[in-house]
Design a protein around this motif. Structure first.
Motif, PDB file in Angstrom:
ATOM      1  N   PRO A 271       0.820  -1.223   0.000  1.00 28.47           N
ATOM      2  CA  PRO A 271       0.000   0.000   0.000  1.00 28.47           C
ATOM      3  C   PRO A 271       0.851   1.269   0.000  1.00 28.47           C
ATOM      4  CG  PRO A 271      -0.930  -1.611   1.497  1.00 28.47           C
ATOM      5  CD  PRO A 271       0.383  -2.162   1.054  1.00 28.47           C
ATOM      6  N   GLN A 272       1.962   1.240   0.745  1.00 32.44           N
ATOM      7  CA  GLN A 272       2.850   2.397   0.742  1.00 32.44           C
ATOM      8  C   GLN A 272       3.514   2.580  -0.626  1.00 32.44           C
ATOM      9  OE1 GLN A 272       3.573   4.854   2.848  1.00 32.44           O
ATOM     10  NE2 GLN A 272       1.980   4.141   4.248  1.00 32.44           N
ATOM     11  N   VAL A 273       3.840   1.472  -1.268  1.00 30.00           N
ATOM     12  CA  VAL A 273       4.410   1.557  -2.614  1.00 30.00           C
ATOM     13  C   VAL A 273       3.404   2.199  -3.568  1.00 30.00           C
ATOM     14  CG1 VAL A 273       5.221   0.226  -4.609  1.00 30.00           C
ATOM     15  CG2 VAL A 273       5.971  -0.397  -2.302  1.00 30.00           C
ATOM     16  N   GLY A 274       2.124   1.791  -3.460  1.00 30.06           N
ATOM     17  CA  GLY A 274       1.088   2.386  -4.299  1.00 30.06           C
ATOM     18  C   GLY A 274       0.923   3.870  -4.034  1.00 30.06           C
ATOM     19  N   ILE A 275       0.928   4.250  -2.750  1.00 27.97           N
ATOM     20  CA  ILE A 275       0.842   5.670  -2.397  1.00 27.97           C
ATOM     21  C   ILE A 275       2.027   6.429  -2.983  1.00 27.97           C
ATOM     22  CG2 ILE A 275       0.937   7.294  -0.468  1.00 27.97           C
ATOM     23  CD1 ILE A 275      -0.587   5.215   1.189  1.00 27.97           C
ATOM     24  N   GLY A 276       3.200   5.799  -2.940  1.00 31.80           N
ATOM     25  CA  GLY A 276       4.391   6.442  -3.482  1.00 31.80           C
ATOM     26  C   GLY A 276       4.302   6.662  -4.978  1.00 31.80           C
ATOM     27  N   VAL A 277       3.738   5.696  -5.707  1.00 32.63           N
ATOM     28  CA  VAL A 277       3.577   5.841  -7.157  1.00 32.63           C
ATOM     29  C   VAL A 277       2.639   7.002  -7.474  1.00 32.63           C
ATOM     30  CG1 VAL A 277       2.697   4.747  -9.243  1.00 32.63           C
ATOM     31  CG2 VAL A 277       4.105   3.428  -7.647  1.00 32.63           C
ATOM     32  N   VAL A 278       1.508   7.074  -6.739  1.00 36.35           N
ATOM     33  CA  VAL A 278       0.554   8.168  -6.949  1.00 36.35           C
ATOM     34  C   VAL A 278       1.207   9.508  -6.635  1.00 36.35           C
ATOM     35  CG1 VAL A 278      -1.624   9.173  -6.187  1.00 36.35           C
ATOM     36  CG2 VAL A 278      -1.448   6.701  -6.527  1.00 36.35           C
ATOM     37  N   PHE A 279       1.948   9.565  -5.529  1.00 40.38           N
ATOM     38  CA  PHE A 279       2.640  10.803  -5.151  1.00 40.38           C
ATOM     39  C   PHE A 279       3.641  11.211  -6.227  1.00 40.38           C
ATOM     40  CE2 PHE A 279       6.259  12.940  -3.145  1.00 40.38           C
ATOM     41  CZ  PHE A 279       5.626  14.008  -2.523  1.00 40.38           C
ATOM     42  N   ALA A 280       4.363  10.244  -6.782  1.00 40.86           N
ATOM     43  CA  ALA A 280       5.346  10.534  -7.827  1.00 40.86           C
ATOM     44  C   ALA A 280       4.674  11.123  -9.057  1.00 40.86           C
ATOM     45  CB  ALA A 280       6.113   9.263  -8.187  1.00 40.86           C
ATOM     46  N   LEU A 281       3.546  10.551  -9.460  1.00 43.07           N
ATOM     47  CA  LEU A 281       2.831  11.065 -10.629  1.00 43.07           C
ATOM     48  C   LEU A 281       2.304  12.478 -10.379  1.00 43.07           C
ATOM     49  CD1 LEU A 281       0.869   7.873 -11.743  1.00 43.07           C
ATOM     50  CD2 LEU A 281       2.930   8.851 -12.779  1.00 43.07           C
ATOM     51  N   ILE A 282       1.846  12.732  -9.152  1.00 43.34           N
ATOM     52  CA  ILE A 282       1.382  14.083  -8.813  1.00 43.34           C
ATOM     53  C   ILE A 282       2.531  15.075  -8.887  1.00 43.34           C
ATOM     54  CG2 ILE A 282       0.463  15.513  -6.943  1.00 43.34           C
ATOM     55  CD1 ILE A 282      -1.203  13.123  -6.061  1.00 43.34           C
ATOM     56  N   CYS A 283       3.686  14.683  -8.354  1.00 40.02           N
ATOM     57  CA  CYS A 283       4.867  15.550  -8.405  1.00 40.02           C
ATOM     58  C   CYS A 283       5.234  15.879  -9.853  1.00 40.02           C
ATOM     59  CB  CYS A 283       6.055  14.888  -7.710  1.00 40.02           C
ATOM     60  SG  CYS A 283       5.964  14.882  -5.904  1.00 40.02           S
ATOM     61  N   LEU A 284       5.200  14.861 -10.714  1.00 39.43           N
ATOM     62  CA  LEU A 284       5.531  15.090 -12.119  1.00 39.43           C
ATOM     63  C   LEU A 284       4.521  16.008 -12.794  1.00 39.43           C
ATOM     64  CD1 LEU A 284       6.810  11.670 -13.549  1.00 39.43           C
ATOM     65  CD2 LEU A 284       8.104  13.571 -12.601  1.00 39.43           C
ATOM     66  N   TYR A 285       3.244  15.828 -12.451  1.00 40.59           N
ATOM     67  CA  TYR A 285       2.215  16.665 -13.071  1.00 40.59           C
ATOM     68  C   TYR A 285       2.388  18.124 -12.657  1.00 40.59           C
ATOM     69  CZ  TYR A 285      -2.294  18.688 -14.190  1.00 40.59           C
ATOM     70  OH  TYR A 285      -3.284  19.507 -14.682  1.00 40.59           O
ATOM     71  N   VAL A 286       2.592  18.361 -11.353  1.00 35.97           N
ATOM     72  CA  VAL A 286       2.788  19.734 -10.876  1.00 35.97           C
ATOM     73  C   VAL A 286       4.028  20.338 -11.513  1.00 35.97           C
ATOM     74  CG1 VAL A 286       3.268  21.142  -8.839  1.00 35.97           C
ATOM     75  CG2 VAL A 286       1.583  19.293  -8.708  1.00 35.97           C
ATOM     76  N   ALA A 287       5.113  19.550 -11.596  1.00 38.43           N
ATOM     77  CA  ALA A 287       6.346  20.053 -12.209  1.00 38.43           C
ATOM     78  C   ALA A 287       6.146  20.341 -13.693  1.00 38.43           C
ATOM     79  CB  ALA A 287       7.472  19.034 -12.011  1.00 38.43           C
ATOM     80  N   SER A 288       5.378  19.484 -14.378  1.00 41.89           N
ATOM     81  CA  SER A 288       5.150  19.709 -15.808  1.00 41.89           C
ATOM     82  C   SER A 288       4.329  20.972 -16.045  1.00 41.89           C
ATOM     83  CB  SER A 288       4.452  18.492 -16.429  1.00 41.89           C
ATOM     84  OG  SER A 288       3.124  18.344 -15.915  1.00 41.89           O
ATOM     85  N   GLU A 289       3.356  21.242 -15.163  1.00 43.62           N
ATOM     86  CA  GLU A 289       2.565  22.465 -15.291  1.00 43.62           C
ATOM     87  C   GLU A 289       3.429  23.690 -15.041  1.00 43.62           C
ATOM     88  OE1 GLU A 289      -0.809  23.017 -16.186  1.00 43.62           O
ATOM     89  OE2 GLU A 289      -0.318  21.029 -16.972  1.00 43.62           O
ATOM     90  N   TYR A 290       4.307  23.598 -14.048  1.00 46.78           N
ATOM     91  CA  TYR A 290       5.224  24.713 -13.795  1.00 46.78           C
ATOM     92  C   TYR A 290       6.137  24.920 -14.995  1.00 46.78           C
ATOM     93  CZ  TYR A 290       9.297  27.237 -12.107  1.00 46.78           C
ATOM     94  OH  TYR A 290      10.341  28.129 -11.979  1.00 46.78           O
ATOM     95  N   ARG A 291       6.643  23.825 -15.529  1.00 43.27           N
ATOM     96  CA  ARG A 291       7.538  23.885 -16.685  1.00 43.27           C
ATOM     97  C   ARG A 291       6.823  24.507 -17.889  1.00 43.27           C
ATOM     98  NH1 ARG A 291      11.739  19.833 -19.116  1.00 43.27           N
ATOM     99  NH2 ARG A 291      11.181  19.798 -21.318  1.00 43.27           N
ATOM    100  N   ARG A 292       5.586  24.075 -18.114  1.00 40.85           N
ATOM    101  CA  ARG A 292       4.834  24.605 -19.260  1.00 40.85           C
ATOM    102  C   ARG A 292       4.533  26.080 -19.100  1.00 40.85           C
ATOM    103  NH1 ARG A 292      -0.497  25.385 -20.357  1.00 40.85           N
ATOM    104  NH2 ARG A 292      -1.102  24.515 -18.337  1.00 40.85           N
ATOM    105  N   ARG A 293       4.081  26.474 -17.924  1.00 35.67           N
ATOM    106  CA  ARG A 293       3.702  27.867 -17.698  1.00 35.67           C
ATOM    107  C   ARG A 293       4.925  28.781 -17.656  1.00 35.67           C
ATOM    108  NH1 ARG A 293      -1.672  28.010 -16.041  1.00 35.67           N
ATOM    109  NH2 ARG A 293      -2.525  25.951 -15.562  1.00 35.67           N
ATOM    110  N   SER A 294       6.005  28.289 -17.078  1.00 34.85           N
ATOM    111  CA  SER A 294       7.211  29.129 -17.024  1.00 34.85           C
ATOM    112  C   SER A 294       7.790  29.329 -18.417  1.00 34.85           C
ATOM    113  CB  SER A 294       8.263  28.475 -16.121  1.00 34.85           C
ATOM    114  OG  SER A 294       8.700  27.225 -16.639  1.00 34.85           O
ATOM    115  N   ASN A 295       7.643  28.321 -19.295  1.00 31.29           N
ATOM    116  CA  ASN A 295       8.098  28.473 -20.680  1.00 31.29           C
ATOM    117  C   ASN A 295       7.284  29.525 -21.408  1.00 31.29           C
ATOM    118  OD1 ASN A 295      10.003  26.518 -20.292  1.00 31.29           O
ATOM    119  ND2 ASN A 295       8.765  24.872 -21.154  1.00 31.29           N
ATOM    120  N   VAL A 296       5.969  29.488 -21.173  1.00 34.14           N
ATOM    121  CA  VAL A 296       5.080  30.443 -21.839  1.00 34.14           C
ATOM    122  C   VAL A 296       5.377  31.867 -21.372  1.00 34.14           C
ATOM    123  CG1 VAL A 296       2.698  31.171 -22.117  1.00 34.14           C
ATOM    124  CG2 VAL A 296       3.271  28.747 -22.215  1.00 34.14           C
ATOM    125  N   ASN A 297       5.553  32.007 -20.040  1.00 37.37           N
ATOM    126  CA  ASN A 297       5.808  33.328 -19.472  1.00 37.37           C
ATOM    127  C   ASN A 297       7.208  33.826 -19.820  1.00 37.37           C
ATOM    128  OD1 ASN A 297       3.275  33.267 -18.313  1.00 37.37           O
ATOM    129  ND2 ASN A 297       4.030  32.400 -16.368  1.00 37.37           N
TER     130      ASN A 297
END
Length: 298
Positions: A271-297
């Protein structure tokens, strides 16, 4: 899909110095030093061969397992530095617009980096670990032949040990990667914003969270909180303690990779491994949004 595979391959090409050339150089230096030690008489081959005849398989097992632990530690440290460097490389070398022109999103771009961190890069180090074990067994067999006690039957027994220990190292690496995946993703996500300072900042964040819990909910001190206890559990990969390895070490039975693997998988907190996978995907999504928006700006 081809673009994604190309991105993963790019990560290997750009970081093969740390994951291929560096480990190969270490193996060459170690093997060369071993051969030189026998050549110039620093090591008595007959005495070494006699040692291998006392409990040969146990010595082979311990030697290869020791190599496995060493390479696992090397891989863990190198992967965290890779995440801090690789996730910020595009911005640092001014190639962001070029990679943005590829038919993949920012999320897939970052996902390819994390994919490389849990597949091709560890796979390269594992291959070098197998090579180091092969060279170790070659040296052991030669010393027994020089001593006059070696035989091709013993070489066959060594091959069996090699297979069992190699499988155990592989399973340990895979489980370790799954266990530490959220931390690698966190470092990588921070690196998209602050670059190589992601590692010290990621170490500081747990202390800040524990401090906030201590201030708001109370406790003896910041290191006596639920946050700190959880992080202490989540950052320690000691799943082999009091398990098969301890029983094998004090016993006389040969090392069995199937028993080890079964024990390790049963003791993993999935269960902790599953939580970790979900957390990792969330981190990547937030980072990708920052990356996309910072590129635009930008």
């Amino acid at each position: 899909m081809k673009a994604f595979i190309a991105l993963v391959r790019r990560e290997f090409i750009e970081h093969k110095g740390a994951f291929l050339y560096g480990p190969l150089l270490l193996v060459i230096l170690l093997f060369g030093a071993t051969v030189l030690a026998f050549t110039v008489g620093r090591v008595d081959a007959r005495f070494s061969g006699a040692m291998f005849t006392v409990a040969p398989l146990r010595i082979y097992e311990l030697g290869f397992l020791g190599f496995g632990v060493a390479w696992s530690l090397y891989l863990t440290g190198t992967l965290f530095f890779y995440c801090a460097d690789g996730f910020a490389a595009d911005k640092r070398n001014n190639s962001m617009l070029f990679w943005k022109s590829m038919p993949v999103s920012d999320f897939k771009m970052l996902l390819s980096k994390l994919t490389a961190a849990v597949t091709i890069l560890p796979g390269t180090v594992f291959a070098v670990a197998l090579l180091s074990g092969l060279l170790l067994y070659g040296v052991a067999f030669v010393t027994t032949m020089i001593n006059g006690t070696g035989s091709f039957t013993a070489l066959g027994n060594i091959a069996v040990v090699y297979g069992h220990v190699g499988l155990a190292i592989l399973v340990t690496i895979v489980c370790g990667l799954l266990w530490y995946l959220p931390f690698m993703a966190l470092v990588g996500a921070l690196a998209t914003a602050i670059g190589r300072w992601a590692i010290p900042v990621s170490l500081l964040l747990p202390s800040i969270v524990a401090m906030l819990e201590w201030v708001t909910l109370g406790g003896l001190h910041p290191f006596s909180t639920h946050t700190w206890d959880y992080l202490g559990y989540r950052t320690t990969f000691t799943l082999v303690e009091d398990g098969y390895v301890d029983v094998w070490f004090i016993g006389k039975e040969p090392f069995n990779a199937i028993s080890y693997t079964t024990d390790l998988i049963a003791r993993m907190d999935w269960p902790q491994v599953g939580i970790g996978v979900v957390f990792a995907l969330i981190c990547l999504y937030v980072a990708s949004e920052y990356r996309r928006r910072s590129n635009v700006n930008g």
